[in-house]
Design a protein around this motif. Structure first.
Motif, PDB file in Angstrom:
ATOM      1  N   LEU A   1       0.816  -1.151   0.041  1.00 37.10           N
ATOM      2  CA  LEU A   1      -0.179  -0.016  -0.029  1.00 37.10           C
ATOM      3  C   LEU A   1       0.683   1.098   0.053  1.00 37.10           C
ATOM      4  CD1 LEU A   1      -2.780   1.707   0.558  1.00 37.10           C
ATOM      5  CD2 LEU A   1      -2.294   1.254   2.977  1.00 37.10           C
ATOM      6  N   GLY A   2       0.624   2.018  -0.926  1.00 39.13           N
ATOM      7  CA  GLY A   2       1.314   3.541  -1.189  1.00 39.13           C
ATOM      8  C   GLY A   2       0.355   4.571  -0.823  1.00 39.13           C
ATOM      9  N   LEU A   3       0.564   5.355   0.085  1.00 32.85           N
ATOM     10  CA  LEU A   3      -0.338   6.609   0.628  1.00 32.85           C
ATOM     11  C   LEU A   3       0.330   7.829   0.180  1.00 32.85           C
ATOM     12  CD1 LEU A   3      -1.740   5.372   3.868  1.00 32.85           C
ATOM     13  CD2 LEU A   3      -3.046   5.541   1.872  1.00 32.85           C
ATOM     14  N   ASP A   4      -0.383   8.524  -0.805  1.00 37.11           N
ATOM     15  CA  ASP A   4       0.300   9.724  -1.229  1.00 37.11           C
ATOM     16  C   ASP A   4      -0.657  10.930  -0.747  1.00 37.11           C
ATOM     17  OD1 ASP A   4       1.498  11.804  -2.860  1.00 37.11           O
ATOM     18  OD2 ASP A   4       0.228  11.365  -4.701  1.00 37.11           O
ATOM     19  N   PHE A   5      -0.031  11.701   0.243  1.00 34.91           N
ATOM     20  CA  PHE A   5      -0.876  12.749   0.848  1.00 34.91           C
ATOM     21  C   PHE A   5      -0.643  14.141   0.127  1.00 34.91           C
ATOM     22  CE2 PHE A   5      -0.744   9.733   4.245  1.00 34.91           C
ATOM     23  CZ  PHE A   5      -2.015   9.850   4.723  1.00 34.91           C
ATOM     24  N   GLY A   6      -1.411  14.662  -0.592  1.00 33.62           N
ATOM     25  CA  GLY A   6      -1.656  15.831  -1.493  1.00 33.62           C
ATOM     26  C   GLY A   6      -1.959  17.014  -0.666  1.00 33.62           C
ATOM     27  N   THR A   7      -1.997  18.229  -1.302  1.00 30.99           N
ATOM     28  CA  THR A   7      -2.662  19.269  -0.819  1.00 30.99           C
ATOM     29  C   THR A   7      -4.084  19.426  -0.421  1.00 30.99           C
ATOM     30  OG1 THR A   7      -0.754  20.604  -1.950  1.00 30.99           O
ATOM     31  CG2 THR A   7      -2.906  21.730  -1.079  1.00 30.99           C
ATOM     32  N   GLU A   8      -4.892  18.696  -1.309  1.00 29.64           N
ATOM     33  CA  GLU A   8      -6.248  18.613  -1.208  1.00 29.64           C
ATOM     34  C   GLU A   8      -6.751  17.393  -0.688  1.00 29.64           C
ATOM     35  OE1 GLU A   8      -8.159  21.340  -1.263  1.00 29.64           O
ATOM     36  OE2 GLU A   8      -6.989  22.938  -2.326  1.00 29.64           O
ATOM     37  N   SER A   9      -6.150  16.076  -0.873  1.00 32.37           N
ATOM     38  CA  SER A   9      -6.621  14.702  -0.837  1.00 32.37           C
ATOM     39  C   SER A   9      -5.348  13.584  -0.657  1.00 32.37           C
ATOM     40  CB  SER A   9      -7.340  14.492  -2.255  1.00 32.37           C
ATOM     41  OG  SER A   9      -6.595  14.527  -3.185  1.00 32.37           O
ATOM     42  N   VAL A  10      -5.665  12.460  -0.393  1.00 32.49           N
ATOM     43  CA  VAL A  10      -5.030  11.412  -0.233  1.00 32.49           C
ATOM     44  C   VAL A  10      -5.242  10.532  -1.202  1.00 32.49           C
ATOM     45  CG1 VAL A  10      -6.187  10.297   1.571  1.00 32.49           C
ATOM     46  CG2 VAL A  10      -3.697   9.790   1.247  1.00 32.49           C
ATOM     47  N   ARG A  11      -4.303  10.010  -1.830  1.00 29.52           N
ATOM     48  CA  ARG A  11      -4.397   8.652  -2.908  1.00 29.52           C
ATOM     49  C   ARG A  11      -3.671   7.434  -2.193  1.00 29.52           C
ATOM     50  NH1 ARG A  11      -4.563   9.645  -8.482  1.00 29.52           N
ATOM     51  NH2 ARG A  11      -3.668  11.763  -7.839  1.00 29.52           N
ATOM     52  N   ALA A  12      -4.794   6.359  -2.297  1.00 24.75           N
ATOM     53  CA  ALA A  12      -4.186   5.194  -2.007  1.00 24.75           C
ATOM     54  C   ALA A  12      -4.091   4.209  -3.085  1.00 24.75           C
ATOM     55  CB  ALA A  12      -5.066   4.668  -1.052  1.00 24.75           C
ATOM     56  N   LEU A  13      -2.880   3.539  -3.044  1.00 23.02           N
ATOM     57  CA  LEU A  13      -2.498   2.594  -4.299  1.00 23.02           C
ATOM     58  C   LEU A  13      -2.063   1.338  -3.991  1.00 23.02           C
ATOM     59  CD1 LEU A  13      -1.945   2.327  -7.295  1.00 23.02           C
ATOM     60  CD2 LEU A  13       0.570   3.054  -6.933  1.00 23.02           C
ATOM     61  N   ILE A  14      -2.791   0.248  -4.373  1.00 26.82           N
ATOM     62  CA  ILE A  14      -2.342  -1.265  -4.180  1.00 26.82           C
ATOM     63  C   ILE A  14      -1.678  -1.788  -5.167  1.00 26.82           C
ATOM     64  CG2 ILE A  14      -3.064  -3.379  -3.533  1.00 26.82           C
ATOM     65  CD1 ILE A  14      -3.918  -1.375  -1.396  1.00 26.82           C
ATOM     66  N   VAL A  15      -0.477  -2.186  -4.976  1.00 25.77           N
ATOM     67  CA  VAL A  15       0.384  -2.680  -6.088  1.00 25.77           C
ATOM     68  C   VAL A  15       0.920  -4.218  -5.490  1.00 25.77           C
ATOM     69  CG1 VAL A  15       1.044  -0.740  -7.259  1.00 25.77           C
ATOM     70  CG2 VAL A  15       2.576  -1.611  -5.341  1.00 25.77           C
ATOM     71  N   ASP A  16       1.353  -4.995  -6.399  1.00 27.61           N
ATOM     72  CA  ASP A  16       2.253  -6.102  -6.053  1.00 27.61           C
ATOM     73  C   ASP A  16       3.613  -6.000  -6.216  1.00 27.61           C
ATOM     74  OD1 ASP A  16       2.747  -6.475  -8.980  1.00 27.61           O
ATOM     75  OD2 ASP A  16       1.004  -8.014  -9.329  1.00 27.61           O
ATOM     76  N   SER A  17       4.293  -7.297  -6.028  1.00 30.76           N
ATOM     77  CA  SER A  17       5.693  -7.027  -6.071  1.00 30.76           C
ATOM     78  C   SER A  17       6.339  -6.835  -7.518  1.00 30.76           C
ATOM     79  CB  SER A  17       6.270  -8.204  -5.187  1.00 30.76           C
ATOM     80  OG  SER A  17       6.056  -9.424  -6.005  1.00 30.76           O
ATOM     81  N   ARG A  18       5.704  -6.702  -8.443  1.00 27.53           N
ATOM     82  CA  ARG A  18       5.973  -6.595  -9.864  1.00 27.53           C
ATOM     83  C   ARG A  18       5.583  -5.183 -10.216  1.00 27.53           C
ATOM     84  NH1 ARG A  18       4.536 -12.254 -12.976  1.00 27.53           N
ATOM     85  NH2 ARG A  18       5.741 -13.476 -11.647  1.00 27.53           N
ATOM     86  N   GLY A  19       5.157  -4.440  -9.277  1.00 26.02           N
ATOM     87  CA  GLY A  19       4.669  -2.943  -9.372  1.00 26.02           C
ATOM     88  C   GLY A  19       3.425  -2.949 -10.502  1.00 26.02           C
ATOM     89  N   ARG A  20       2.831  -4.023 -10.375  1.00 30.87           N
ATOM     90  CA  ARG A  20       1.430  -4.055 -11.316  1.00 30.87           C
ATOM     91  C   ARG A  20       0.580  -3.460 -10.144  1.00 30.87           C
ATOM     92  NH1 ARG A  20       1.292 -10.052 -13.163  1.00 30.87           N
ATOM     93  NH2 ARG A  20       1.855 -10.328 -10.934  1.00 30.87           N
ATOM     94  N   GLU A  21      -0.265  -2.363 -10.758  1.00 33.57           N
ATOM     95  CA  GLU A  21      -1.331  -1.733  -9.821  1.00 33.57           C
ATOM     96  C   GLU A  21      -2.625  -2.260 -10.085  1.00 33.57           C
ATOM     97  OE1 GLU A  21      -1.336   2.435 -11.978  1.00 33.57           O
ATOM     98  OE2 GLU A  21       0.599   2.699 -11.472  1.00 33.57           O
ATOM     99  N   HIS A  22      -3.279  -2.690  -8.895  1.00 37.98           N
ATOM    100  CA  HIS A  22      -4.458  -3.658  -8.710  1.00 37.98           C
ATOM    101  C   HIS A  22      -5.708  -2.539  -8.360  1.00 37.98           C
ATOM    102  CE1 HIS A  22      -2.628  -7.675  -9.353  1.00 37.98           C
ATOM    103  NE2 HIS A  22      -1.603  -6.770  -9.009  1.00 37.98           N
ATOM    104  N   GLY A  23      -5.434  -1.581  -7.456  1.00 40.64           N
ATOM    105  CA  GLY A  23      -6.449  -0.574  -7.187  1.00 40.64           C
ATOM    106  C   GLY A  23      -5.944   0.646  -6.658  1.00 40.64           C
ATOM    107  N   VAL A  24      -6.793   1.740  -6.956  1.00 40.18           N
ATOM    108  CA  VAL A  24      -6.512   3.072  -6.569  1.00 40.18           C
ATOM    109  C   VAL A  24      -7.702   3.678  -6.171  1.00 40.18           C
ATOM    110  CG1 VAL A  24      -6.470   4.054  -8.992  1.00 40.18           C
ATOM    111  CG2 VAL A  24      -5.050   5.158  -7.229  1.00 40.18           C
ATOM    112  N   ALA A  25      -7.714   4.758  -5.084  1.00 44.40           N
ATOM    113  CA  ALA A  25      -8.723   5.448  -4.742  1.00 44.40           C
ATOM    114  C   ALA A  25      -8.158   6.606  -4.115  1.00 44.40           C
ATOM    115  CB  ALA A  25      -9.326   4.683  -3.677  1.00 44.40           C
ATOM    116  N   ILE A  26      -8.908   7.854  -4.277  1.00 48.84           N
ATOM    117  CA  ILE A  26      -8.838   9.197  -3.801  1.00 48.84           C
ATOM    118  C   ILE A  26      -9.763   9.617  -2.523  1.00 48.84           C
ATOM    119  CG2 ILE A  26      -8.346  11.499  -4.469  1.00 48.84           C
ATOM    120  CD1 ILE A  26      -7.187  10.607  -7.176  1.00 48.84           C
ATOM    121  N   SER A  27      -9.366  10.246  -1.834  1.00 47.11           N
ATOM    122  CA  SER A  27     -10.299  10.916  -0.733  1.00 47.11           C
ATOM    123  C   SER A  27      -9.817  11.966  -0.509  1.00 47.11           C
ATOM    124  CB  SER A  27     -10.434   9.883   0.592  1.00 47.11           C
ATOM    125  OG  SER A  27     -11.222  10.501   1.364  1.00 47.11           O
TER     126      SER A  27
END
Length: 524
Positions: free
Chosen positions: A5-31
């Motif tokens: 899980l990678g959590l990217d905190f920006g100025t207006e929102s946070v982005r959550a990214l789920i990836v596997d060990s090959r870097g393939r993106e499986h799910g993303v969401a912004i709140s």
């Protein structure tokens, strides 16, 4: 296969990214944060905030991150028990005063009406007088730490914001047991363990592994109330990003919908996470993380004293390198300001109209210091300008001129680094803007006279944070192997090459930009 899980905190929102060990993106969401940027009045109070204030609500970070994480897991169709590591990046310097148990002072009834008790966002620019005094005394004393920051302490950094509180609201400063970066506070809430990031401390807190924080003699010369700051209100273990700061507590595991005990990495500055996230594992590549503002990172085996850089920290971005930071204080937010000023709902028509204009925007020129100048002047008090306007010019002319000015500002930064003896031979653009604004990247390529690579992922910093989570979990033996496995994806990158015959017009634009910058500085 484990997920990270990678959590990217920006100025207006946070982005959550789920990836596997090959870097393939499986799910993303912004709140989005419930309270957004607090710059008009504090929650629950009607009194207007002073000019240049920018705050956030600390509980927004927790609540939004939890919502985004749960949504990303649902979107990925992943089992929460397969999440093996968590990494996070945060806007910086975003900081707050807290009690010894981590309670933010703004959440206490006796402090909630005081602006200085609230987290100060990176773009809180109200501490100009304090910044000026810090720089004056540091130069008079010839403080050695200045050489690591281009000779200047930045307006957006930790010490000016602490000093502002000490002078304007001493009760708040004395009530705080600790001053802490928001990224470190978030990790503390996840793990129950205080751990400070060497990245945030190094670039925004004037800390180095060799010398620590600025000495007490300097701090006392600034203000007696800053004595023992390092040993007191800045105390706590310092841990590099990618190293485990602790494990997810049962309480936070329940809130986030994850199993307890997941490894949590020390935090990293949001833009810096874009370096591993873009696949840049070596030296000589300028990684431009382009969003509300832009931050440019360069790794080099050498340490050079370069006036105007925003910082150089050994192992600050990747192990084994000196990490250089430069930046532009207004990019995406400047474009959005112009869009709103023009009364446009979105950028669709503006992009089309600006693309149809010739280079040079029919004579309109711009200086992009709409939120001050970060690199190379490190002066948040400077202002921008438009020149060459006539009645036949419209919003598209202003928009194109603003994009060209942003590109010229980048070219100035590249020249600064090269003149300082550093190799800059490759360019990567990541973050939100490059994928949403290809015209901007093309203008950058034309004015730089260099190709620019845009990686296929739209989640550069979030992917970089997920890579740090994988390292904290022990999934890879080194940062370079993790980046090679997770960031160098098989999908082809987009390459923007300089337009044929653009060299002369680009050189002329750059000459005009530097002349305008000089004239405006001379008139202040």
């Amino acid at each position: 296969m484990p997920f990270f899980l990678g959590l990217d905190f920006g100025t207006e929102s946070v982005r959550a990214l789920i990836v596997d060990s090959r870097g393939r993106e499986h799910g993303v969401a912004i709140s989005k944060y419930r309270h957004g940027v607090i710059d008009r009045n504090l929650p629950g109070y009607d009194t207007p905030l002073p000019p240049r204030h920018a705050h956030q609500h600390p509980l927004d970070w927790i609540d939004s991150a939890a919502r985004a994480t749960r949504a990303a897991i649902r979107n990925a169709g992943a089992e929460p028990r397969h999440i093996a590591g968590i990494g996070s990046d945060f806007t910086s310097c975003t900081m707050l005063p807290v009690k010894a148990d981590g309670t933010p002072l703004c959440l206490l009834r006796e402090s909630s009406s005081e602006p200085q008790a609230w987290p100060k966002l990176w773009k809180h620019h109200a501490a100009q007088a304090q910044t000026d005094r810090l720089n004056r005394i540091a130069r008079e004393r010839r403080e050695p730490f200045l050489k690591r920051y281009g000779g200047i302490i930045g307006l957006e950094w930790l010490l000016p914001k602490i000093l502002e509180t000490l002078e304007l609201a001493p009760r708040i400063h004395h009530a705080a047991d600790l001053w802490i970066e928001a990224g470190d506070w978030f990790v503390w809430q996840l793990t129950g363990t205080l751990a400070r990031s060497t990245c945030q401390a190094g670039y925004k807190g004037l800390w180095s592994a060799a010398d620590g924080y600025p000495g007490d003699d300097f701090l006392r010369a600034i203000h007696p109330g800053l004595a023992n700051l390092a040993a007191g209100k800045l105390s706590g273990p310092l841990i590099p990003p990618g190293h485990p700061a602790g494990a997810l507590t049962p309480a936070m595991a329940k809130k986030f919908g994850l199993p307890a005990g997941v490894a949590v990495s020390a935090s990293i500055i949001d833009a810096h996470a874009g370096v591993p996230g873009s696949g840049a594992a070596g030296s000589g590549t300028l990684v431009m993380v382009m969003g509300t503002s832009s931050c440019h990172m360069l790794n080099s085996p050498e340490e050079r004293d370069i006036p105007g850089i925003a910082g150089v920290v050994k192992d600050g971005i990747l192990p084994g390198f000196h990490g250089y930071e430069t930046g532009q204080a207004a990019v995406g937010d400047a474009f959005d300001w112009l869009r709103r000023l023009a009364g446009r709902r979105d950028f669709t028509a503006l992009d089309e109209e600006a693309a149809a204009l010739p280079p040079g925007a029919d004579g309109v020129r711009c200086l992009d210091w709409l939120n001050g100048c970060r690199t190379p002047l490190m002066d948040g008090s400077l202002h921008g300008a438009f020149t060459g306007l006539s009645l036949h010019h419209g919003p598209a002319h202003l928009y194109r001129a603003l994009m060209e000015a942003s590109a010229c500002g980048l070219r100035w930064i590249v020249e600064l680094l090269r003149d300082g003896g550093l190799a800059v031979n490759r360019f990567i653009a990541t973050g939100g803007l490059p994928h949403h604004n290809p015209l901007l990247v093309q203008i950058y390529a034309d004015i730089l006279g260099q190709p620019i690579v845009v990686p296929p992922t739209k989640q550069g910093p979030a992917l970089g944070s997920a890579i740090l989570g994988a390292l904290a979990a022990g999934a890879f033996p080194s940062a370079s192997t993790a980046i090679a496995a997770m960031a160098l994806q098989k999908r082809a990158a987009t390459i923007f090459k300089p337009t044929p015959k653009s060299r002369r017009s680009s050189d002329n634009l750059y000459t005009d930009y530097r002349r305008l910058a000089q004239n405006l500085r001379s008139s202040i």
